[in-house]
Design an enzyme around this catalytic site. Sequence first.
Site, PDB file in Angstrom:
ATOM      1  N   LYS A   1      31.675  -3.988  87.524  1.00  0.00           N
ATOM      2  CA  LYS A   1      30.832  -4.832  87.743  1.00  0.00           C
ATOM      3  C   LYS A   1      31.370  -5.826  89.013  1.00  0.00           C
ATOM      4  O   LYS A   1      30.685  -5.901  90.584  1.00  0.00           O
ATOM      5  CB  LYS A   1      30.632  -6.342  86.872  1.00  0.00           C
ATOM      6  CG  LYS A   1      29.942  -5.863  86.337  1.00  0.00           C
ATOM      7  CD  LYS A   1      29.207  -6.801  84.994  1.00  0.00           C
ATOM      8  CE  LYS A   1      28.306  -5.789  83.580  1.00  0.00           C
ATOM      9  NZ  LYS A   1      28.642  -7.247  82.471  1.00  0.00           N
TER      10      LYS A   1
ATOM     11  N   GLN B   1      29.658 -12.659  80.804  1.00  0.00           N
ATOM     12  CA  GLN B   1      29.638 -11.962  80.217  1.00  0.00           C
ATOM     13  C   GLN B   1      29.317 -12.044  77.925  1.00  0.00           C
ATOM     14  O   GLN B   1      30.438 -12.608  78.176  1.00  0.00           O
ATOM     15  CB  GLN B   1      31.025 -10.786  80.223  1.00  0.00           C
ATOM     16  CG  GLN B   1      31.498  -9.699  79.831  1.00  0.00           C
ATOM     17  CD  GLN B   1      30.478  -8.704  80.044  1.00  0.00           C
ATOM     18  OE1 GLN B   1      30.014  -8.326  81.227  1.00  0.00           O
ATOM     19  NE2 GLN B   1      29.829  -7.752  79.365  1.00  0.00           N
TER      20      GLN B   1
ATOM     21  N   ASP C   1      20.803 -11.346  84.728  1.00  0.00           N
ATOM     22  CA  ASP C   1      21.342 -10.708  83.303  1.00  0.00           C
ATOM     23  C   ASP C   1      19.671  -9.837  82.695  1.00  0.00           C
ATOM     24  O   ASP C   1      19.230  -9.980  81.881  1.00  0.00           O
ATOM     25  CB  ASP C   1      21.767 -10.924  81.956  1.00  0.00           C
ATOM     26  CG  ASP C   1      23.450 -10.096  82.493  1.00  0.00           C
ATOM     27  OD1 ASP C   1      22.991  -8.981  82.554  1.00  0.00           O
ATOM     28  OD2 ASP C   1      24.134 -10.440  81.536  1.00  0.00           O
TER      29      ASP C   1
END
Length: 292
Positions: free
Chosen positions: A53, A97, A120
Amino acid sequence: MAKLIDGKLYAEGLRKRIAIAVAELKRDHNLIPGLAVVLVGEDPASKVYVANKAKQTVEVGMNSWEHKMPADTSEADLLAMVQKLNDDPSVHGILVQMPVPKHIDSAKVLNTIDPAKDVDGFHVVNVGRLSTGQDALVACTPTGCVMLAKDTLGDLSGLNAVVIGRSNIVGKPVAQLLLTENCTVTIAHSRSKDLASIVRGADLVIAAVGRPEMVKGDWIKLGACVIDVGINRIERDGKNKLVGDCDFASCEAVAGSITPVPGGVGPMTIACLLHNTVKAAAAIKGVKLPEM
Ligand code: NDP
């Protein structure tokens, strides 16, 4: 033989369009979108995801920050980190995460992220906005699935779509997005009866199950589009292999189009994360972005 849907190529194109948008935001608005990723613990797969990422964020010209916290980080300390990033004006996207260690309530963490920075798309506000048809930051993998389906099929309106899986991160949001595209949507799950006959009615199949090669070719309607979200590591002939939730060989023989694993949905996830970060930065600054 089905047309192969090349997610790697599509994601490359999307990243190029994002890089152009980022350059324009810098030039015209003195704005550099920034993504902060928080990683708690030492999970090797998570470390690889976070490194990828960060690399791709920098490649499109955005700022990237990685905050690594030890596995024994308390929930309060993680929430304080999220709050600090919420308050930081140079950060436009925040991603914690998953999975976080078991002693931390992941829902609490996700819902502490400022919804405007929730790239997200897991905050209840964004989930609620998506399901009520309002502008939202939408989960990345589901967005990637629908982009690939639209790129392959064009208008999805009126199609029968079957989503296998009802998780919060893939199944439910992808079903919502397909409903927004005017598909007739069926969501199947582990308690669904006669899954094969449900899938046989689908013009568009989205498999997000996590069971290697479960969906067989004789479940697929002739010419249907098959989007395989599954990423399963198996051992075959003494070698480690990545396979999807669909039995590729038998499905490919019947489908009109199909995503491979790897190289299908997988590469779309990070590209859509970058897309969400640019969108979030532009929205926070009140700048209108062109369609990508
Ligand atoms: P979850 O385990 O959270 O959900 C799986 C879903 O599949 C559940 O809704 C479950 O039903 C359903 N299911 C399980 N077994 C069956 C069965 N035999 N028949 C019908 N339905 C079944 O998985 P995720 O949604 O997180 O992920 C699904 C797959 O997608 C995984 O392989 C994962 O690795 C992959 N993935 C890929 C991503 C990417 O490409 N970047 C990102 C995210 C996920 P029930 O609810 O009844 O238990």
